[in-house]
Design a protein around this motif. Structure first.
Motif, PDB file in Angstrom:
ATOM      1  N   ILE A  42      51.062  48.749  40.438  1.00  0.00           N
ATOM      2  CA  ILE A  42      50.847  50.148  40.831  1.00  0.00           C
ATOM      3  C   ILE A  42      52.217  50.747  41.122  1.00  0.00           C
ATOM      4  O   ILE A  42      52.953  50.251  41.979  1.00  0.00           O
ATOM      5  CB  ILE A  42      49.931  50.264  42.065  1.00  0.00           C
ATOM      6  N   VAL A  71      48.053  53.139  38.717  1.00  0.00           N
ATOM      7  CA  VAL A  71      47.904  51.810  38.124  1.00  0.00           C
ATOM      8  C   VAL A  71      48.460  51.861  36.700  1.00  0.00           C
ATOM      9  O   VAL A  71      47.949  52.583  35.838  1.00  0.00           O
ATOM     10  CB  VAL A  71      46.427  51.368  38.108  1.00  0.00           C
ATOM     11  N   ARG A  99      48.233  42.997  38.421  1.00  0.00           N
ATOM     12  CA  ARG A  99      48.001  44.439  38.538  1.00  0.00           C
ATOM     13  C   ARG A  99      49.245  45.061  39.177  1.00  0.00           C
ATOM     14  O   ARG A  99      49.713  44.595  40.218  1.00  0.00           O
ATOM     15  CB  ARG A  99      46.780  44.747  39.393  1.00  0.00           C
TER      16      ARG A  99
END
Length: 327
Positions: A227, A232, A225
């Motif tokens: 960001i 995001v 993930r």
């Protein structure tokens, strides 16, 4: 060997969820969730129900449900092909009977007459087709005309008049006699005046551009993930060999479910892997005081979330321009 179950388990562990919490949110029993993560489709009620559980579980974890269902379809096709190839095929060994015996001479004569009639009909039909549709073939088979050589009379040469050269009388202009008793003054030569060229002053180097540039290189399959500036931009599972670049004006955060499979490169400098294999590690880089500074990383374990985790933050200094005195 299927990877669907391992993907589901890594995504769940990266989010820090237990099977009981997933059951409460998705209303899918823990035994079926465990069967999906173990790739044990025989423990599910049937294939259709199992695919429904897979879709709901993938959507809950934020994965691409259509991609997982497509991979399951390929696995089912492979299993069906292996099952068909392993089953023995029945072989029919019954002989084919042909009766080649002729009863008497009359049967042989009838056969020859039939062949002769068929040949004659074929020749007639072929001749009719050639005469109707391709008459040029008949013309090509006939005698070809012979070319006759015709002599061409040769024209006699004609005498052309010869031009008579004409003598041209050149007239020479008289050369002027030098003049005596005349004093010629010298012509003055202009003097070049030097031009003063100003010396260019040194210019100060440009100020560093405010940006955080991070490159993630995947060496082992891992959930990731990313960001950038609070938004995001990526949340999926990446395969080995995948390399991507992330540029932010204020900050870049990278969280991985397999820290040992992700290599971090900051402004062209390789920092190594994010952590140990199987660890859930989150690292953040921010722009602060004219340089990129890494905040304290977080490591998620079975006991909870801890700061640090053996990962040393790295701050990359940015050179500050030196003022140049005006000359």
């Amino acid at each position: 060997m299927s990877d669907l179950g391992q993907w589901l388990r890594e995504a769940r562990e990266a989010r820090g969820l237990s099977l009981a919490e997933v059951e409460k949110a998705t209303r899918i029993r823990q035994q079926y969730l465990s069967a999906l993560e173990a790739d044990d489709w025989s423990a599910l009620p049937n294939e259709t129900v199992g695919r429904g559980f897979l879709r709901n579980y993938a959507l809950f974890l934020g994965l691409d449900a259509e991609e997982l269902l497509a991979r399951r379809q390929v696995e089912c096709a492979d299993e069906m092909a292996i099952q068909i190839a392993s089953e023995p095929r029945p072989v029919d060994y019954r002989p084919i009977e042909f009766d080649l015996k002729l009863e008497d001479g009359r049967s042989r004569s009838w056969l020859w007459w039939a062949i002769a009639c068929l040949t004659a009909v074929t020749l007639v039909v072929g001749a009719w087709w050639v005469l109707t549709y391709r008459p040029d073939l008949v013309v090509a088979l006939g005698p070809q005309p012979t070319a006759t050589h015709t002599s061409t009379p040769t024209a006699s040469p004609t005498l052309q008049p010869t031009a008579t050269p004409t003598l041209e009388v050149l007239t020479q202009e008289p050369t002027p006699a030098p003049t005596t008793g005349v004093f010629i003054l010298p012509t003055p030569t202009p003097t070049a005046t030097p031009t003063h060229t100003p010396t260019p002053l040194p210019t100060a180097p440009p100020a560093p551009q405010q940006e955080v540039r991070i490159v993630t290189r995947i060496i082992e399959r891992a959930w990731l993930r990313v960001i950038v500036d609070g938004q995001v931009v990526l949340e999926t599972i990446l395969e080995p060999g995948d390399e991507r670049e992330w540029v932010g004006q204020e900050s870049v955060t990278v969280r991985s479910g397999n820290a040992g499979g992700v290599v971090i490169i900051l402004d062209g400098q390789e920092l190594g892997v994010m952590g140990e294999p199987g660890q859930v590690v989150e690292r953040t880089w921010v722009w602060e005081d004219g340089r990129v500074v890494e905040q304290e990383p977080t490591v998620t374990t079975e006991e909870g979330t801890a700061l640090g985790g053996g990962v040393e933050p790295i701050a990359t200094p940015t050179p500050v321009p030196t003022p140049t005195p005006a000359g």
